[in-house]
Scaffold this active site. Structure first.
Site, short mmCIF file in Angstrom:
data_model
loop_
_atom_site.label_atom_id
_atom_site.label_comp_id
_atom_site.label_asym_id
_atom_site.label_seq_id
_atom_site.Cartn_x
_atom_site.Cartn_y
_atom_site.Cartn_z
N ALA A 28 8.65 83.22 54.98
CA ALA A 28 7.72 84.01 55.79
C ALA A 28 8.45 85.03 56.66
O ALA A 28 9.69 85.08 56.69
CB ALA A 28 6.87 83.08 56.65
N HIS A 29 7.66 85.84 57.38
CA HIS A 29 8.25 86.94 58.14
C HIS A 29 9.16 86.46 59.26
O HIS A 29 8.91 85.47 59.92
CB HIS A 29 7.18 87.89 58.68
N ASN A 30 10.27 87.22 59.42
CA ASN A 30 11.25 87.01 60.49
C ASN A 30 12.04 85.71 60.37
O ASN A 30 12.73 85.31 61.32
CB ASN A 30 10.59 87.10 61.87
#
Length: 349
Positions: free
Chosen positions: A247-249
């Protein structure tokens, strides 16, 4: 590709030991053209023994030679390639005998490449690939058929992308990486703000990117989301299996390995040299120390500050036994209350 057994011994830095009943020169000149398991190997093939579970298959193998450790030589009925780590020998020999075709040869006429794309030496681009404006492909990059390379993407030297991979805008991929088919890198992270009204969710544009280090391998149909503001980072030496969700980051530290169908939620930092088995779920916004191992189906819900082996998945059991165990688990709360009541009674007496 064919090698003599003597040539293979040199390339593996292994000691060739020939059974007394065989002619040394003849055995050394035996032509090897393949690898196989102990049970299925035939003449002209090499097998290996790295797991004692398969020791019983050694005596009946039909291989021309077997890669073994020194303590297994006496049990080997055929020529032995002796080395400390037979599994590494297998890996090296598999590379020598690898017959996987090239992803692409040259730049196919049907490839659509923007005028300002920077293309290094010996780059190959397969049929129907699309490479958008501002992309940079370093020397010896190979792009498979049907790939999409977005605006401003940078791909490092000798990196290979198999067919139908999508790399969104501004993603950076290091050198000597390998990415398998149908993977998506840089798609939007799962960012939405709750709002009142008929449509509950308001989309938040994902303004970060994905930075992939060097010598990274990514399996088929894996997805790596771009960051919301900062970047998602997959650092040097990481290996990801098929059908993984990052997922993001998320940041994954150097040399971490992750098996199929595992997921890491947003903004989690995974340490270096970690091993994540299949079907592991890692919660978001947590930090995990270096050198952690998570066994299959583990659920990681909080920070892990210390190296170690962690488990939470329930091993399979016969259905009747599982039903009994589940029934007992459901009674734990009431049992705990009864124990506390008994402790109070004992304390008052």
């Amino acid at each position: 590709m064919t090698y003599t057994l003597a040539e293979i011994a040199i390339k593996l830095d292994a000691k060739l030991v020939v059974p007394a009943e065989l002619d040394d020169a003849k055995a050394a000149s035996a032509q090897i053209n393949g690898l196989a398991t102990l049970a299925n190997a035939a003449s002209g093939q090499v097998a290996f023994l790295s797991n004692s579970k398969y020791q019983q298959q050694l005596s009946s193998t039909k291989a021309s030679a077997v890669i073994v450790t020194a303590d297994a030589v006496e049990s080997c009925p055929v020529s032995a390639l002796v080395m400390a780590n037979p599994y590494m020998g297998y890996a090296i020999l598999a590379n020598l005998l690898n017959s996987t075709p090239k992803v692409a040869c040259g730049i196919h006429a049907s490839a659509v490449i923007a005028d300002d794309v920077v293309i290094g030496k010996n780059v190959s681009v397969g049929a129907n690939a699309v490479i958008e404006s501002g992309a940079q492909l370093a020397d010896d990059v190979s792009i498979g058929a049907g790939c999409f390379i977005g605006q401003g993407v940078k791909i490092g030297e000798a990196t290979t992308l198999w067919a139908n991979i999508t790399v969104y805008h501004q993603v950076q991929i290091g050198h000597h990486c390998l990415i398998q088919a149908n993977t998506v890198i840089g798609s939007d992270g799962f960012g939405y703000a709750p709002v009142k009204g008929p449509y509950k969710w308001h989309k938040i544009p994902q303004l970060g990117s994905v930075i992939i280090g060097n010598h990274v391998e990514i399996g088929a149909s894996t997805t790596i989301d771009r960051g919301a503001l900062d970047n998602t980072e997959i650092r040097d030496g990481v290996i990801l299996d098929n059908q993984i969700q990052i997922a993001h980051n998320v940041i994954i530290g150097e040399n971490t390995a992750m098996a199929a169908c595992s997921v890491i939620a947003g903004s989690t930092v995974m340490g270096k040299n970690c091993t994540i088995a299949g079907l592991v779920g890692v919660n978001g916004h947590i930090n995990i120390a270096d050198n952690c191992v998570f066994t299959g189906m583990a659920m990681v819900t909080k920070d892990i500050p210390h190296a170690g082996v962690y488990s939470s998945g329930m091993p399979v059991a016969p259905n009747k036994e599982w039903n009994k165990t589940n029934a007992r688990v459901r009674r734990l709360d009431s049992l705990s209350k009864r124990v506390k009541e008994l402790e109070k009674l004992l304390a008052n007496n």
